[in-house]
Design an enzyme around this catalytic site. Structure first.
Site, PDB file in Angstrom:
ATOM      1  N   ASP A   1      32.300  34.301  35.357  1.00 24.80           N
ATOM      2  CA  ASP A   1      33.215  35.375  34.976  1.00 24.80           C
ATOM      3  C   ASP A   1      32.389  36.574  34.487  1.00 24.80           C
ATOM      4  OD1 ASP A   1      36.199  36.066  34.254  1.00 24.80           O
ATOM      5  OD2 ASP A   1      34.955  36.733  32.554  1.00 24.80           O
TER       6      ASP A   1
ATOM      7  N   GLU B   1      37.703  39.035  38.674  1.00 25.69           N
ATOM      8  CA  GLU B   1      36.273  39.129  38.361  1.00 25.69           C
ATOM      9  C   GLU B   1      35.634  37.749  38.237  1.00 25.69           C
ATOM     10  OE1 GLU B   1      38.448  39.323  34.328  1.00 25.69           O
ATOM     11  OE2 GLU B   1      38.762  39.889  36.425  1.00 25.69           O
TER      12      GLU B   1
END
Length: 523
Positions: free
Chosen positions: A390, A435
């Site tokens: 992440d 993301e």
């Protein structure tokens, strides 16, 4: 009177016209095939005869170079062997006048026994003539200025030296020098023993090879210096041929070979061979025009007949050729359409499995690959690890720099991930969503997955991508690691992803910019 025949019907006329057109077409095809066959047979026979003639000439030249190289090897070896024995004797007995007087008749006899020799000489450490093979011993000469003398004086090696062609000081003849160093008892330079080989001996031997009016035979040092040549050209003696492409690219780099070279005076065949023991090479050339002289006359007469016959038969062939060209164009169009359809299918398949922003695999491709890797891991009893990655503080990044910059940021991370986490053929990286990214590491244990995760995190950190919305001022990654429980038959893809996601949550909750394994403390 017998009854008259009924007139032909229009339908029969059409059939007759059709059959005639068919017959004319078949006749045209037959004529074209006959012409093409005649021309092809003539070209093939002519080309085969030409190539056979050239190949035979190349074999002859190859045999010539082998014979010439062996001749040069034998003659130089004979002189070198004698020099080595002479040096051994000089170093053992010394070079005083008494020894010189004993050596004088021996040197004269040796020159008579070896027709390739022009003379044998011994010089002291100053270059003064001590003894030689001449009937009258001349001592007024000094050879300390010769290149071979300087070489042996400055080079303690006892190896034989073959020098460039020079003119003899005593007779004015062109000679090739073969020399060895003579040492004193304490190892200091004591002089030079020299055998001079008559260039005329080699030129006379080369006359026995029939290479036509423009053929040549050359003996040269492997640095390109010309030692002997037939036909003899005095101005060429001692020049360097190393800059010429033939010698630079072939003779001076290869051990042996035969090639065809285009020159200012036309193409020529060139064969070369290096001597085995000495830094010399033999080069033999022959004009292609002379090699093919007989073949050219035969080919011209035969070709003229075939051309005249083909002209007489080829008038009706253009129509068939035009039809063939149209058919080929149609086939090309069909092939182009097929290829375009195939490319479109490939693009559609790629769009279905590839993330359009980062170029990595998309979520659908990841799910399929994950299921396949779990099945293989269970079947082969091999480890399987998963990284969930992440980008830290990505929403503030978008808010600060804009969505276009955010897209660039994700592309940068994807590229760094390709460099670090997909080095092996079995590794697989995908954009999991937003993301978040996922990396499957087949055959990798938890420890190995941690190392990959740390390398990826450090790679992004070392890139120092600016992020003012992050406490560190730069872009960082949080990574969760989990591995498949092979022994647990109930452990499936959802469980593996869930554990990796929990580890990722621990990494983010523990301060971000770190790699956490499922079940481990975040510290």
């Amino acid at each position: 009177m017998p009854p008259s025949l009924p007139p032909s019907s229009p339908r029969s006329d059409v059939r007759l016209a059709t059959s005639r057109r068919t017959a004319m077409l078949l006749t045209a095809v037959l004529i074209v095939l006959l012409c093409v066959s005649l021309i092809a047979l003539d070209i093939g026979h002519t080309s085969e005869a030409r190539e056979l003639r050239l190949t035979q000439a190349e074999k002859v030249l190859t045999n010539f170079t082998r014979s010439l190289a062996q001749h040069a090897e034998d003659k130089i070896k004979e002189a070198d062997t004698y020099l080595a024995q002479l040096v051994e004797r000089l170093e053992a007995e010394g070079m005083g006048d008494v020894h010189a007087e004993r050596l004088h008749p021996l040197l004269m006899d040796s020159v008579r026994d070896m027709p390739q020799l022009h003379g044998l000489f011994v010089y002291d450490e100053t270059g003064r003539w001590i003894v030689n093979s001449q009937p009258v011993l001349l001592t007024q000469y000094n050879n300390s200025d010769r290149d071979y003398f300087i070489h042996h004086r400055d080079e303690p090696s006892g190896r034989v030296l073959i020098g460039p062609p020079i003119r003899s000081r005593s007779t004015g003849d062109w000679i090739i020098t073969v020399s060895r160093r003579v040492d004193q008892s304490d190892g200091r330079f004591g002089g030079v023993a020299l055998a001079t080989m008559a260039m005329a001996h080699f030129n006379e031997h080369y006359k026995g090879y029939d290479l036509g009016t423009s053929g040549t035979i050359s003996l040269l040092l492997t640095d390109g210096t010309l030692l002997a040549r037939h036909p003899f050209v005095e101005d060429a003696m001692g020049i360097s041929l190393a800059a010429q492409s033939l010698y630079r690219d072939h003779v001076l780099t290869g051990n042996r070979g035969v090639l065809r070279e285009a020159g200012e005076k036309g193409e020529r065949l060139v064969a070369f061979r290096h001597l085995e023991r000495y830094p010399l090479a033999v080069v033999v050339t022959q004009s292609r025009e002379e090699v093919l002289a007989g073949w050219i006359g035969e080919a011209r007469r035969r070709t003229l007949g075939v051309v005249l016959l083909s002209i007489a038969l080829a008038g009706t062939g253009f129509f068939v050729l035009r039809l063939m060209a149209q058919r080929l164009r149609a086939e090309d169009e069909l092939r182009d359409a097929r290829d375009a359809l195939h490319d479109a299918n490939v693009r559609l398949q790629r769009l279905a499995t590839e993330d359009g922003l980062t170029g990595l695999a998309n979520r659908r491709a990841f799910d399929e690959r994950l299921a396949a890797e779990i099945s293989r891991a269970r079947r082969e009893r091999t480890p399987l690890s998963l990284l969930l990655v992440d980008v830290d503080h990505f929403k503030p990044y978008n808010d600060l720099y804009g969505h276009l910059a955010g897209d660039d940021c994700l592309r940068d991370v994807a590229e760094l991930m390709r460099q670090v986490a997909t080095q092996r053929g079995g590794d697989f990286a995908a954009r999991y969503g937003g993301e978040e990214f996922a990396v499957l590491l087949a055959g990798t244990t938890t420890d190995g997955a941690i190392r990959v995760g740390e390398r990826l995190r450090e790679k992004v950190a070392s890139a120092r991508l600016e992020h003012e919305g992050s406490p560190s001022g730069r872009l960082t990654l949080s990574i969760g690691v989990a591995d498949l429980h092979i022994e647990d038959a109930e452990d499936d893809a959802d469980d593996l992803v869930r554990r990796a996601d929990q580890a990722l949550y621990q990494a983010k909750n523990g301060g971000r910019d770190r790699v956490i394994v499922h079940g481990a403390s975040s510290g």
